[in-house]
Design a protein around this motif. Structure first.
Motif, PDB file in Angstrom:
ATOM      1  N   HIS A 145       0.833  -1.202   0.000  1.00 40.91           N
ATOM      2  CA  HIS A 145       0.000   0.000   0.000  1.00 40.91           C
ATOM      3  C   HIS A 145       0.869   1.255   0.000  1.00 40.91           C
ATOM      4  O   HIS A 145       0.590   2.212  -0.727  1.00 40.91           O
ATOM      5  CB  HIS A 145      -0.960   0.001   1.187  1.00 40.91           C
ATOM      6  N   MET A 146       1.944   1.227   0.777  1.00 44.88           N
ATOM      7  CA  MET A 146       2.866   2.369   0.814  1.00 44.88           C
ATOM      8  C   MET A 146       3.464   2.615  -0.563  1.00 44.88           C
ATOM      9  O   MET A 146       3.529   3.757  -1.033  1.00 44.88           O
ATOM     10  CB  MET A 146       3.994   2.102   1.816  1.00 44.88           C
ATOM     11  N   ILE A 147       3.904   1.537  -1.202  1.00 49.16           N
ATOM     12  CA  ILE A 147       4.552   1.654  -2.514  1.00 49.16           C
ATOM     13  C   ILE A 147       3.556   2.161  -3.551  1.00 49.16           C
ATOM     14  O   ILE A 147       3.856   3.069  -4.328  1.00 49.16           O
ATOM     15  CB  ILE A 147       5.146   0.300  -2.956  1.00 49.16           C
ATOM     16  N   MET A 148       2.364   1.589  -3.546  1.00 54.29           N
ATOM     17  CA  MET A 148       1.363   1.987  -4.523  1.00 54.29           C
ATOM     18  C   MET A 148       0.979   3.458  -4.345  1.00 54.29           C
ATOM     19  O   MET A 148       0.869   4.196  -5.317  1.00 54.29           O
ATOM     20  CB  MET A 148       0.127   1.103  -4.402  1.00 54.29           C
ATOM     21  N   THR A 149       0.808   3.869  -3.106  1.00 53.63           N
ATOM     22  CA  THR A 149       0.457   5.262  -2.832  1.00 53.63           C
ATOM     23  C   THR A 149       1.576   6.200  -3.280  1.00 53.63           C
ATOM     24  O   THR A 149       1.327   7.253  -3.867  1.00 53.63           O
ATOM     25  CB  THR A 149       0.167   5.456  -1.335  1.00 53.63           C
ATOM     26  N   THR A 150       2.818   5.792  -3.041  1.00 51.95           N
ATOM     27  CA  THR A 150       3.966   6.619  -3.423  1.00 51.95           C
ATOM     28  C   THR A 150       4.096   6.730  -4.939  1.00 51.95           C
ATOM     29  O   THR A 150       4.295   7.823  -5.468  1.00 51.95           O
ATOM     30  CB  THR A 150       5.272   6.025  -2.850  1.00 51.95           C
ATOM     31  N   LEU A 151       3.971   5.609  -5.631  1.00 52.14           N
ATOM     32  CA  LEU A 151       4.228   5.606  -7.072  1.00 52.14           C
ATOM     33  C   LEU A 151       3.016   5.963  -7.923  1.00 52.14           C
ATOM     34  O   LEU A 151       3.164   6.437  -9.043  1.00 52.14           O
ATOM     35  CB  LEU A 151       4.786   4.249  -7.505  1.00 52.14           C
ATOM     36  N   ASP A 152       1.823   5.709  -7.406  1.00 55.51           N
ATOM     37  CA  ASP A 152       0.625   5.958  -8.213  1.00 55.51           C
ATOM     38  C   ASP A 152      -0.226   7.092  -7.674  1.00 55.51           C
ATOM     39  O   ASP A 152      -1.040   7.644  -8.397  1.00 55.51           O
ATOM     40  CB  ASP A 152      -0.212   4.674  -8.322  1.00 55.51           C
ATOM     41  N   GLY A 153      -0.066   7.448  -6.413  1.00 55.16           N
ATOM     42  CA  GLY A 153      -0.884   8.502  -5.836  1.00 55.16           C
ATOM     43  C   GLY A 153      -2.269   7.992  -5.503  1.00 55.16           C
ATOM     44  O   GLY A 153      -2.472   7.347  -4.496  1.00 55.16           O
ATOM     45  N   ASN A 154      -3.200   8.206  -6.374  1.00 52.15           N
ATOM     46  CA  ASN A 154      -4.595   7.832  -6.141  1.00 52.15           C
ATOM     47  C   ASN A 154      -4.846   6.401  -6.608  1.00 52.15           C
ATOM     48  O   ASN A 154      -4.879   6.130  -7.793  1.00 52.15           O
ATOM     49  CB  ASN A 154      -5.511   8.804  -6.883  1.00 52.15           C
ATOM     50  N   SER A 155      -5.054   5.491  -5.651  1.00 50.80           N
ATOM     51  CA  SER A 155      -5.342   4.106  -6.021  1.00 50.80           C
ATOM     52  C   SER A 155      -6.834   3.800  -5.916  1.00 50.80           C
ATOM     53  O   SER A 155      -7.238   2.651  -5.939  1.00 50.80           O
ATOM     54  CB  SER A 155      -4.547   3.152  -5.119  1.00 50.80           C
ATOM     55  N   SER A 156      -7.624   4.832  -5.803  1.00 47.90           N
ATOM     56  CA  SER A 156      -9.071   4.669  -5.671  1.00 47.90           C
ATOM     57  C   SER A 156      -9.675   4.158  -6.980  1.00 47.90           C
ATOM     58  O   SER A 156      -9.279   4.583  -8.061  1.00 47.90           O
ATOM     59  CB  SER A 156      -9.700   6.020  -5.317  1.00 47.90           C
ATOM     60  N   PRO A 157     -10.649   3.214  -6.888  1.00 44.13           N
ATOM     61  CA  PRO A 157     -11.246   2.696  -8.113  1.00 44.13           C
ATOM     62  C   PRO A 157     -12.069   3.739  -8.881  1.00 44.13           C
ATOM     63  O   PRO A 157     -12.250   3.623 -10.086  1.00 44.13           O
ATOM     64  CB  PRO A 157     -12.135   1.544  -7.636  1.00 44.13           C
ATOM     65  N   LEU A 158     -12.553   4.760  -8.179  1.00 38.32           N
ATOM     66  CA  LEU A 158     -13.320   5.824  -8.828  1.00 38.32           C
ATOM     67  C   LEU A 158     -12.872   7.182  -8.295  1.00 38.32           C
ATOM     68  O   LEU A 158     -12.651   7.345  -7.085  1.00 38.32           O
ATOM     69  CB  LEU A 158     -14.827   5.670  -8.550  1.00 38.32           C
ATOM     70  N   ASP A 159     -12.781   8.168  -9.176  1.00 41.60           N
ATOM     71  CA  ASP A 159     -12.380   9.511  -8.753  1.00 41.60           C
ATOM     72  C   ASP A 159     -13.354  10.115  -7.743  1.00 41.60           C
ATOM     73  O   ASP A 159     -12.958  10.883  -6.875  1.00 41.60           O
ATOM     74  CB  ASP A 159     -12.253  10.439  -9.963  1.00 41.60           C
ATOM     75  N   CYS A 160     -14.632   9.734  -7.830  1.00 39.76           N
ATOM     76  CA  CYS A 160     -15.616  10.336  -6.932  1.00 39.76           C
ATOM     77  C   CYS A 160     -15.397   9.938  -5.469  1.00 39.76           C
ATOM     78  O   CYS A 160     -15.888  10.592  -4.562  1.00 39.76           O
ATOM     79  CB  CYS A 160     -17.040   9.996  -7.364  1.00 39.76           C
ATOM     80  N   LEU A 161     -14.635   8.877  -5.228  1.00 36.35           N
ATOM     81  CA  LEU A 161     -14.321   8.503  -3.850  1.00 36.35           C
ATOM     82  C   LEU A 161     -13.241   9.404  -3.279  1.00 36.35           C
ATOM     83  O   LEU A 161     -13.184   9.637  -2.076  1.00 36.35           O
ATOM     84  CB  LEU A 161     -13.877   7.043  -3.777  1.00 36.35           C
ATOM     85  N   THR A 162     -12.391   9.910  -4.137  1.00 33.67           N
ATOM     86  CA  THR A 162     -11.324  10.801  -3.708  1.00 33.67           C
ATOM     87  C   THR A 162     -11.792  12.255  -3.694  1.00 33.67           C
ATOM     88  O   THR A 162     -11.464  13.017  -2.793  1.00 33.67           O
ATOM     89  CB  THR A 162     -10.109  10.667  -4.652  1.00 33.67           C
ATOM     90  N   TYR A 163     -12.567  12.612  -4.702  1.00 34.09           N
ATOM     91  CA  TYR A 163     -13.043  13.999  -4.847  1.00 34.09           C
ATOM     92  C   TYR A 163     -14.564  14.016  -4.711  1.00 34.09           C
ATOM     93  O   TYR A 163     -15.287  14.319  -5.657  1.00 34.09           O
ATOM     94  CB  TYR A 163     -12.617  14.555  -6.201  1.00 34.09           C
ATOM     95  N   VAL A 164     -15.060  13.713  -3.517  1.00 33.66           N
ATOM     96  CA  VAL A 164     -16.494  13.573  -3.271  1.00 33.66           C
ATOM     97  C   VAL A 164     -17.243  14.860  -3.627  1.00 33.66           C
ATOM     98  O   VAL A 164     -18.336  14.804  -4.191  1.00 33.66           O
ATOM     99  CB  VAL A 164     -16.755  13.186  -1.797  1.00 33.66           C
ATOM    100  N   SER A 165     -16.655  16.011  -3.353  1.00 35.17           N
ATOM    101  CA  SER A 165     -17.348  17.277  -3.620  1.00 35.17           C
ATOM    102  C   SER A 165     -17.550  17.537  -5.111  1.00 35.17           C
ATOM    103  O   SER A 165     -18.399  18.340  -5.490  1.00 35.17           O
ATOM    104  CB  SER A 165     -16.590  18.444  -2.987  1.00 35.17           C
ATOM    105  N   ASP A 166     -16.797  16.848  -5.960  1.00 33.10           N
ATOM    106  CA  ASP A 166     -16.938  17.019  -7.406  1.00 33.10           C
ATOM    107  C   ASP A 166     -18.076  16.184  -7.997  1.00 33.10           C
ATOM    108  O   ASP A 166     -18.421  16.344  -9.159  1.00 33.10           O
ATOM    109  CB  ASP A 166     -15.638  16.638  -8.129  1.00 33.10           C
ATOM    110  N   CYS A 167     -18.633  15.283  -7.202  1.00 33.34           N
ATOM    111  CA  CYS A 167     -19.666  14.377  -7.704  1.00 33.34           C
ATOM    112  C   CYS A 167     -21.051  14.910  -7.366  1.00 33.34           C
ATOM    113  O   CYS A 167     -21.389  15.075  -6.190  1.00 33.34           O
ATOM    114  CB  CYS A 167     -19.479  12.982  -7.118  1.00 33.34           C
ATOM    115  N   ILE A 168     -21.859  15.129  -8.389  1.00 33.03           N
ATOM    116  CA  ILE A 168     -23.208  15.661  -8.162  1.00 33.03           C
ATOM    117  C   ILE A 168     -24.139  14.608  -7.548  1.00 33.03           C
ATOM    118  O   ILE A 168     -25.186  14.939  -7.015  1.00 33.03           O
ATOM    119  CB  ILE A 168     -23.825  16.224  -9.467  1.00 33.03           C
ATOM    120  N   PHE A 169     -23.739  13.351  -7.595  1.00 33.34           N
ATOM    121  CA  PHE A 169     -24.568  12.278  -7.046  1.00 33.34           C
ATOM    122  C   PHE A 169     -24.087  11.789  -5.672  1.00 33.34           C
ATOM    123  O   PHE A 169     -24.610  10.810  -5.147  1.00 33.34           O
ATOM    124  CB  PHE A 169     -24.578  11.079  -8.011  1.00 33.34           C
ATOM    125  N   ALA A 170     -23.105  12.442  -5.096  1.00 34.83           N
ATOM    126  CA  ALA A 170     -22.471  11.960  -3.865  1.00 34.83           C
ATOM    127  C   ALA A 170     -23.465  11.671  -2.737  1.00 34.83           C
ATOM    128  O   ALA A 170     -23.312  10.698  -2.010  1.00 34.83           O
ATOM    129  CB  ALA A 170     -21.421  12.956  -3.390  1.00 34.83           C
TER     130      ALA A 170
END
Length: 142
Positions: free
Chosen positions: A77-102
């Motif tokens: 998890h540390m490596i993936m976070t370091t090398l990839d940043g966002n490992s979330s399957p959907l952007d709306c989980l990371t940027y909840v305020s950007d989702c109109i359906f949140a």
């Protein structure tokens, strides 16, 4: 979920270093050869891993790379976070305020559970585990 090449190569390089932990630096060319990573790409990747504190690099004839931490202290998890940043399957989980359906999305809690399960699995697999597994498989001729 798709694992980016950068993460795959990073994990392979770090596993190689974990297998040599405590035995001095490993040359870039050796890591590249054993792990099937293009050397020019590996040079850039090792620079990133050095900058992030996972690797110590030394130049010169006796140079190479070694882990800056114990292999049991570095997990996927540390490596993936370091090398990839966002490992979330959907952007709306990371940027909840950007989702109109949140506020009314039936899928959000399911995908959040998937994300948490993946993070949990990755957090419980260390470089030490992977290095032991790699050594076992190599000894078996696999």
């Amino acid at each position: 979920m798709k694992i980016p090449m950068k993460v795959d190569y990073g994990v392979r390089a770090l596993v190689e270093l974990a297998m040599h932990h405590g035995n001095g630096p490993v040359p870039t060319s050796e890591i590249a050869s054993k792990q099937g990573i293009p050397e020019s790409y590996l040079v850039q990747l090792m620079s990133t891993l050095n900058h992030c504190g996972y690797v110590q690099s030394r130049r010169g004839p006796q140079g190479g790379h070694s882990l800056a931490m114990d292999p049991s202290d570095i997990n996927l998890h540390m490596i993936m976070t370091t090398l990839d940043g966002n490992s979330s399957p959907l952007d709306c989980l990371t940027y909840v305020s950007d989702c109109i359906f949140a506020d009314s999305c039936a899928q959000q809690e399911i995908w959040k559970s998937v994300e948490e399960a993946i993070e949990s699995v990755l957090a419980n697999i260390t470089l030490e585990h992977l290095a032991r597994r790699q050594e076992y498989l190599s000894a078996q001729g696999v």
